[in-house]
Design a protein around this motif. Structure first.
Motif, mmCIF file in Angstrom:
data_model
loop_
_atom_site.group_PDB
_atom_site.id
_atom_site.type_symbol
_atom_site.label_atom_id
_atom_site.label_comp_id
_atom_site.label_asym_id
_atom_site.label_seq_id
_atom_site.Cartn_x
_atom_site.Cartn_y
_atom_site.Cartn_z
ATOM 1 N N ASP A 108 14.154 36.733 73.623
ATOM 2 C CA ASP A 108 13.077 36.612 74.603
ATOM 3 C C ASP A 108 13.236 37.738 75.622
ATOM 4 O OD1 ASP A 108 11.453 35.931 76.799
ATOM 5 O OD2 ASP A 108 11.627 33.790 76.384
ATOM 6 N N ALA A 109 12.379 38.761 75.498
ATOM 7 C CA ALA A 109 12.516 39.940 76.352
ATOM 8 C C ALA A 109 12.359 39.602 77.828
ATOM 9 C CB ALA A 109 11.492 41.002 75.941
ATOM 10 N N ALA A 110 11.534 38.615 78.141
ATOM 11 C CA ALA A 110 11.345 38.246 79.541
ATOM 12 C C ALA A 110 12.630 37.680 80.141
ATOM 13 C CB ALA A 110 10.209 37.228 79.658
ATOM 14 N N LYS A 111 13.370 36.888 79.356
ATOM 15 C CA LYS A 111 14.642 36.357 79.831
ATOM 16 C C LYS A 111 15.658 37.479 80.032
ATOM 17 C CE LYS A 111 14.242 31.690 77.926
ATOM 18 N NZ LYS A 111 14.804 30.693 76.983
ATOM 19 N N ALA A 112 15.652 38.473 79.142
ATOM 20 C CA ALA A 112 16.565 39.603 79.297
ATOM 21 C C ALA A 112 16.258 40.375 80.573
ATOM 22 C CB ALA A 112 16.482 40.522 78.077
#
Length: 320
Positions: free
Chosen positions: A167-171
């Motif tokens: 999940d790029a947003a979490k990264a």
């Protein structure tokens, strides 16, 4: 006459036992004891509840010379976030090693497990990563991603780090959080293939996410704590200087479980710490620590928490 039992909450324990060098040293001493003393540490008891994506691990160990031992109950129910609940929690029961009487209940909701796991990652890096390691790559964006990076910064002179997650947003969110917390740039990564001095894998992946690492790097693999989990490609494991936390566990639960080399002998981290097995032998060598979590870590961190609670007069007591 019954002995009073101390009850410590997560709030108590966070105040008494922060993630610091003392916690790292505590876990390092535990690994050393595992290699040099007659430690009694049974296999992990594991209960799976697949219809609710649940798993429960029970771990314990007795260390000669420590007055008490812990039994840790660690549930993970991975659909809980959809119910507004945390996915992990747990508690530790501390008993007298002389009488077997309960001395304390540590209602930590998994905090002490997170703490000792992160400290174990720091211990692995302290003994296997290059002294001048200054860059880190964290795979995953959960609690262990946060704590492993914090712990690593205690033992190596980090100046930058990256975070990758499916999940790029979490990264991105974790990268921003860690930049503010640690004071050096932490950036999101597009792929899990990392060019860093230290790589830490913290995911529940069931098929490899890391297939290569640069010469001279160190890998701490701590996500694979069950037979169906696997973060490291077997070819990368074969190319590295492999070190287990407990070889009997990594053959059934860890990254070694998925390797054709599972039947071979490898050093354990405690042996490296004690100087009875080799650690890193060159600046070009890739090292890999396979951390599945051991009962001795739980007894060690519980003993530290109980000692500090008694010294501070913390917690509530009752006589059963």
């Amino acid at each position: 006459m019954r002995t009073p039992v101390i009850i410590l909450t997560e709030t108590d324990l966070r105040r008494l036992v922060p993630l610091d060098l003392a916690a790292v040293d505590c876990i390092e001493d535990a690994f050393r004891a595992l290699a040099t003393q007659a430690v009694a540490m049974p296999p992990v008891l594991r209960l799976d509840i697949p219809e609710h994506r649940g798993e429960v691990d029970v771990k314990t160990a007795y260390v000669p010379g420590i007055d008490h031992f812990a039994i840790k109950i660690s549930p993970g129910f991975f659909d809980n976030p959809t119910l507004g609940l945390p996915s992990t929690n747990g508690m530790m029961v501390v008993l007298s090693a002389r009488t077997g009487l309960v001395q304390a209940l540590l209602l930590d909701n998994g905090y002490l497990t997170d703490l000792r796991t992160a400290a174990a990652g720091a211990v692995a890096a302290r003994h296997l990563a290059r002294q001048d390691a200054e860059s880190a790559a964290i795979l995953g964006a959960g609690m262990q991603a946060r704590m492993q990076l914090r712990a690593l910064a205690l033992v190596r002179p980090l100046t930058r780090a990256t975070v990758w997650a499916r999940d790029a947003a979490k990264a991105r969110a974790l990268a921003d959080e860690m930049t503010a917390a640690l004071g050096f740039p932490v950036t999101p990564a597009v792929t899990p293939e990392a060019q860093a001095d230290v790589i830490v894998t913290t995911t529940p992946a069931e098929s490899p996410i890391l297939a290569s690492a640069p010469p001279g790097s160190h890998i701490t693999a701590m996500g694979s704590d069950a037979g169906h989990k696997n973060e490291i490609a077997p070819d990368l494991l074969a190319a590295a200087h492999y070190v287990a936390d407990r070889l009997s566990q990594t053959r059934t639960l860890g990254e070694l479980h998925h390797s054709p080399l599972a039947g071979k002998e490898f050093p354990e981290l405690g042996q490296v710490i004690a100087g009875t097995a080799p650690g890193r032998t060159s600046d070009r060598q890739i090292t890999l620590a396979d951390l599945t979590g051991t009962g001795i870590q739980d007894t060690a961190i519980a003993a530290l928490a109980l000692a500090r609670a008694r010294a501070a007069g913390a917690g509530q007591t009752f006589t059963p």
